[in-house]
Design a protein around this motif. Structure first.
Motif, short mmCIF file in Angstrom:
data_model
loop_
_atom_site.label_atom_id
_atom_site.label_comp_id
_atom_site.label_asym_id
_atom_site.label_seq_id
_atom_site.Cartn_x
_atom_site.Cartn_y
_atom_site.Cartn_z
N SER A 85 0.82 -1.20 0.00
CA SER A 85 0.00 0.00 0.00
C SER A 85 0.87 1.26 0.00
CB SER A 85 -0.93 0.00 1.23
OG SER A 85 -1.73 1.15 1.26
N ALA A 88 2.58 1.90 -3.42
CA ALA A 88 1.66 2.54 -4.37
C ALA A 88 1.44 4.00 -4.02
CB ALA A 88 0.33 1.78 -4.39
N TRP A 91 4.61 6.01 -4.90
CA TRP A 91 4.71 6.19 -6.35
C TRP A 91 3.76 7.29 -6.82
CZ3 TRP A 91 2.48 6.42 -11.04
CH2 TRP A 91 3.30 6.21 -12.16
N TRP A 151 -5.81 1.47 -11.15
CA TRP A 151 -5.03 0.48 -10.41
C TRP A 151 -4.39 1.03 -9.13
CZ3 TRP A 151 -5.94 -4.32 -11.05
CH2 TRP A 151 -6.30 -4.82 -12.31
N LEU A 152 -3.80 2.22 -9.23
CA LEU A 152 -3.14 2.78 -8.05
C LEU A 152 -4.10 2.91 -6.87
CD1 LEU A 152 -0.70 5.65 -9.16
CD2 LEU A 152 -0.16 3.62 -7.80
N ILE A 155 -5.17 -0.60 -5.56
CA ILE A 155 -4.11 -1.27 -4.79
C ILE A 155 -3.97 -0.63 -3.42
CG2 ILE A 155 -1.62 -1.66 -4.66
CD1 ILE A 155 -1.66 -1.97 -7.74
#
Length: 298
Positions: A85, A88, A91, A151-152, A155
């Motif tokens: 987690s 993500a 990022w 997706w980010l 997740i």
């Protein structure tokens, strides 16, 4: 009453600190996320031990920790889930995706509700059922228009909810648990950084000392809110904490749109609106329950 107010203030402060985290990562654009994760793990242990000393919390005895092997193993699982987690999240922070991080934290309660149903056999209230349906509709709307899943956000939201589920099976106190999660992963983080230093592939170790300090600083800036949260949870109700948790993604949302200039188009507006409506219904339901008084039997 005074303790309750202090708890509310501490909880609100912790969520505000989490909310403004994107400001810190603006000093590390396009950072090496692997180095960030490894250094965050390594420096979390001394920072947490220092925090426990300042707060006059007794340091955990190794013999006591070892006696509860189930909690120890679940601390390792929780640490791994948090790594995914947090990876993500980092990022997103360092690649101009703060809006995705905000969405991830907004949908996290929906994932937590779903996990409660599947693993803890909890029953959904009417508002929670509607919130889950609205969240699915909001994500489906994005997929339909963009042709890809967010997706980010998914997740971040799902793994943070799984982290919360794992924490329910840990009997250590909150500060000890967080310290252990980092301590268990520290040998792997140390090996990774040693390899990066020897091979010359580590961005953090090959940068100037100011940048290296910013990498190391990711540990205290992400753990400080957690410590305030741990102090708050002992002094206030879970209902208040649940209602205030939206402070964090709300601040991140405002930063992303108004300060960082991320695109918030009609598709995202409609998608977010579905999720916000569901969260509003759950919040109103929680407020109504908190104000209910048990009737006196005659």
């Amino acid at each position: 009453m005074q303790s309750h107010r202090a708890g509310n203030a501490l909880a609100a402060f912790s969520f505000v600190l989490w909310g403004i985290l994107p400001l810190y990562y603006q000093f590390l654009p396009q950072a090496n996320v692997n180095d960030l994760l490894a250094l965050r793990i390594l420096f979390s242990v001394p920072f947490m031990l220092l925090a426990m000393m300042i707060l006059r919390r007794p340091l955990p005895a190794l013999s006591v920790i070892w006696q509860d092997k189930r909690s120890l193993s679940m601390s390792a699982v929780a640490g791994l889930l948090m790594c995914v987690s947090w990876y993500a999240f980092t990022w997103a922070m360092t690649h101009g995706q703060v809006l995705a991080a905000s969405l991830g934290f907004f949908i996290n309660p929906i994932f937590a509700i779903a996990l409660g149903v599947f693993f803890l056999k909890e029953r959904l209230s009417q508002a929670q059922k509607i919130a889950v349906i609205l969240a699915i509709a909001g994500i489906a709307y994005q997929v339909w228009h963009y042709g890809t899943l967010p997706w980010l956000a998914l997740i971040m939201g799902s793994f943070f909810a799984l982290y919360g589920l794992a924490k329910k099976h840990i009997r250590y106190d909150a500060l000890t648990s967080v310290t252990l999660e980092a301590a268990i992963l520290s040998p792997f983080a140390l090996l990774f950084m040693a390899y990066g230093g020897l091979s010359g592939t580590s961005t953090a170790l090959n940068s100037d000392w100011q940048t290296l300090l910013l990498y190391i600083g990711s540990a205290p800036v992400t753990l400080a809110p957690l410590i305030f949260f741990a102090l708050a949870i002992q002094r206030t109700s879970l209902t208040m904490v649940g209602l205030m948790q939206y402070i964090e993604p709300s601040i991140q949302f405002l930063l992303a749109v108004f300060l960082f200039g991320e695109v918030f188009d009609q598709t995202k507006a409609i998608s977010f609106s579905f999720i916000w409506l569901g969260l509003l219904l759950c919040s109103l339901e929680a407020i109504s329950h908190s104000f209910k008084r048990p009737r006196l039997s005659v």
